[in-house]
Design an enzyme around this catalytic site. Structure first.
Site, PDB file in Angstrom:
ATOM      1  N   LYS B  79      72.973 -16.327  47.508  1.00 40.65           N
ATOM      2  CA  LYS B  79      71.757 -16.483  48.126  1.00 40.65           C
ATOM      3  C   LYS B  79      70.696 -17.718  47.460  1.00 40.65           C
ATOM      4  CE  LYS B  79      67.672 -13.087  47.899  1.00 40.65           C
ATOM      5  NZ  LYS B  79      67.397 -11.577  47.321  1.00 40.65           N
ATOM      6  N   SER B 154      65.646  -8.590  50.683  1.00 37.23           N
ATOM      7  CA  SER B 154      65.747  -9.892  50.962  1.00 37.23           C
ATOM      8  C   SER B 154      67.045 -10.764  50.908  1.00 37.23           C
ATOM      9  CB  SER B 154      64.873 -10.401  49.646  1.00 37.23           C
ATOM     10  OG  SER B 154      65.538 -10.483  48.524  1.00 37.23           O
ATOM     11  N   SER B 178      66.877  -5.217  47.374  1.00 37.99           N
ATOM     12  CA  SER B 178      67.170  -6.474  47.968  1.00 37.99           C
ATOM     13  C   SER B 178      68.749  -6.706  48.179  1.00 37.99           C
ATOM     14  CB  SER B 178      66.393  -7.607  47.396  1.00 37.99           C
ATOM     15  OG  SER B 178      65.153  -7.698  47.938  1.00 37.99           O
TER      16      SER B 178
END
Lengths: 102, 489
Positions: B79, B154, B178
């Protein structure tokens, strides 16, 4: 019903947060933040007078290390992403007026 | 043998044994990213040269007969809120566009020391604030199962990358769901470890008392394989838990422990609050455990319902403080239009942050401001205590709690963007685990009527990731969910 947070309060919070908001953002945030703050009222259903606040979910202990010199970022690395620099410094607009006597 | 049919761990075994080359796997995934990612949008940056050079080094080690690390040349995505020296770190924010960190995150060091090939950095909601990846300031990611739908968030880019076969595994971060929610929406495994299990050093901070890094993978074995590498103490994160307080077990070995007699807690009213397809799939998954010998125990978690309000007070308060560092002076975007030094702050931040980040900074600043601190922030901390006590009581009676990950499957792009509160309410099942600091994972447990994946959430006591993964593995054994792929994948 009065909103939980009005445009004047939004302006004041934005000043605290160092955020410049447009007039349309201020209007929009007053409505959206009011709806969320209204929802937060749900917590008042709970009597927490006898409850200790919990800042961390697991027992947190102070962490110490020996006070010995260690490698750290070089000046070039630290300044590498600076939007503006001057020699070995971060450059910003003048903070004190010439007349301020500083 | 199609290299894409191998799990990450199988691929590592093939490469370590010299039967496959990391360079071939890396080239294959780069070609696949070129072909498929324009339709998915999982990546913000593909680290082509870095990946190829790393793969070559791993192959050279194998050729020389030297020992290779456990991740043995497997292409992995991370990420883009994890700092890397070899690629930009943007947090999908215009305020960090072009930022290159002068240091690597702890987990990046661990992946590299284990001989992983970091193939690219994935899209996210800006600064990890969101549940759909629609808040990215730099790119759009769609759900590989239906491009009209969000991938969740997310960590939407990481989950979409694994689901679409654009990486063999990925790392995400989870502050309020997330990792788990996008894993649920994309039909992959997502594990949020116990707070303190994985060092947050080099993870760009959002809510520091809640943030945790974890794996997103195709199956539980890959999650255990990756957790083995990233778990453990790091002195640079003072909340990282030392081994003498919580030793790191071998999570892969733990998958062989017996688990059929597991005691599962359920909160019936909570599990029935999701949409009907989700309720049905979660019930059927729990029945699979019951049929295998598990005991199902009904629980009450009276404070669970308060997690949304509690979380959005505490997380935004922490965010407003953490994001004060974006000042237009030290790094990141600076406005070209500042008359004085205050406008360097106010305009740089106005230009650099997107709407949801501004909203959360505003909410958090308000909750911490004079006159409102007791009513919001302090109240939130007290309710957090009550939510944790729900879990403590539950784990005195059961090994794990099972519930949905999300009340719905993946929703349509654009459906919730205009109403932030509706978006927050959809986090109802995931937030409590962060507030209590306990480990939780999402495991695929079926599909809804439109063919979109559904996730079962399993939550365990602190530092019981070994048990958690074993319970997840038990469900996978004999099921084919992990082999059904999206059409683009």
């Amino acid at each position: 019903m009065a909103q939980k947070i009005d445009v004047e309060q939004v302006r004041s919070v934005a000043r605290l947060a160092r955020l410049e908001l447009s007039e349309s953002e201020i209007e929009q945030f007053a409505g959206q933040l009011s709806a969320v703050l209204e929802y937060f009222e749900k917590l008042n259903e709970l009597d927490t007078s006898q409850v200790e606040p919990l800042a961390h979910c697991l027992p947190i202990h102070n962490v110490f290390r020996d006070d010995t010199p260690q490698a750290s970022l070089s000046t070039e690395e630290a300044l590498g992403n600076a939007p503006q620099r001057s020699a070995d410094y971060f450059k910003v607009p003048k903070i004190l007026d010439d007349a301020s006597g500083a | 043998m199609d290299v894409f049919d191998l799990t990450a761990r199988q691929l590592a075994q093939e490469i370590a044994a010299g039967r496959l080359r990391s360079l071939d796997a890396t080239q294959a995934i780069l070609e696949r990213i070129d072909k498929v990612d324009p339709h998915v949008g999982a990546y913000l940056h593909v680290c082509r040269n870095h990946a190829l050079a790393t793969a070559q080094r791993v192959d050279d080690k194998v050729a020389r007969g030297e020992p290779v690390g456990p991740l043995a040349g497997v292409p992995i995505a991370i990420k883009d809120n994890l700092c890397t020296r070899f690629a930009p770190t943007t947090c999908a924010s215009k305020i960090l566009d072009g930022f290159v960190s002068p240091y690597d995150a702890h987990v990046v060091e661990r992946l590299q020391a284990a001989d992983a090939v970091i193939v690219g950095k994935t899209n996210l909601d800006e600064f990890a604030m969101g549940s759909s990846t629609e808040n990215s300031g730099l790119g759009k990611t769609v759900n590989p199962w239906d491009p009209q739908c969000v991938p969740g968030g997310s960590s939407g880019g990481s989950a979409a990358a694994v689901a679409a076969g654009l990486a063999w595994a990925a790392l995400g971060s989870d502050t309020g769901g997330s990792i788990r929610q996008p894993a649920s929406f994309c039909g992959v495994i997502g594990l949020k470890p116990t707070y303190g299990r994985v060092s947050r050093y080099g993870l760009v901070a959002y809510g520091s008392s809640l943030d945790q890094i974890g794996p997103i993978t195709r199956d539980a074995m890959d999650a255990a394989w990756l957790l083995n590498v990233i778990a453990g103490h790091d002195a640079r994160d003072s909340t990282s838990v030392p081994a003498d307080r919580a030793p790191v077990p071998d999570y892969l070995a733990a998958l062989n422990e017996p688990a059929a007699d597991v005691k599962i807690g359920v909160v019936p009213a909570l599990n029935e609050a999701a949409e009907p397809d989700v309720v049905r799939a979660v019930r059927q998954a729990i029945e699979v455990y019951a049929a295998a010998g598990a005991e199902i125990v009904e629980l009450a978690m009276p404070h669970f319902d308060y997690a949304i309000a509690c979380y959005y007070i505490l997380a935004t308060a922490e965010a407003s403080s953490n994001l004060a560092r974006y000042d237009g002076v030290h790094y990141g975007h600076r406005t070209a239009d500042a008359g004085d030094y205050v406008q360097v702050y106010t305009r740089s931040r106005a230009e650099g942050f997107g709407p949801e980040v501004k909203r959360r900074i505003m909410l958090g600043t308000y909750a911490l401001s004079s006159g409102y601190y007791d009513a919001y922030y302090l109240k939130g901390l007290k309710v957090r205590q009550l939510i944790r006590s729900d879990f403590t009581s539950a784990f005195n009676r059961v090994d794990c709690v099972m519930m949905p990950v999300a009340p719905t499957t993946a929703f349509k792009i654009g459906e919730k963007v205009a109403d932030p509160l509706q978006m927050y309410l959809a986090d109802m099942y995931t937030l409590a685990a962060n507030l209590a600091g306990v480990p939780a994972l999402s495991i695929p447990c079926g599909f809804d009527g439109r063919g979109l994946p559904i996730g079962l959430q399993v939550i365990c006591a602190p530092f019981a990731e070994d048990r958690l993964l074993r319970i997840a593995r038990l469900y996978e054994e004999g099921r084919d969910w992990s082999t059904r792929r999206p059409s683009c994948g």
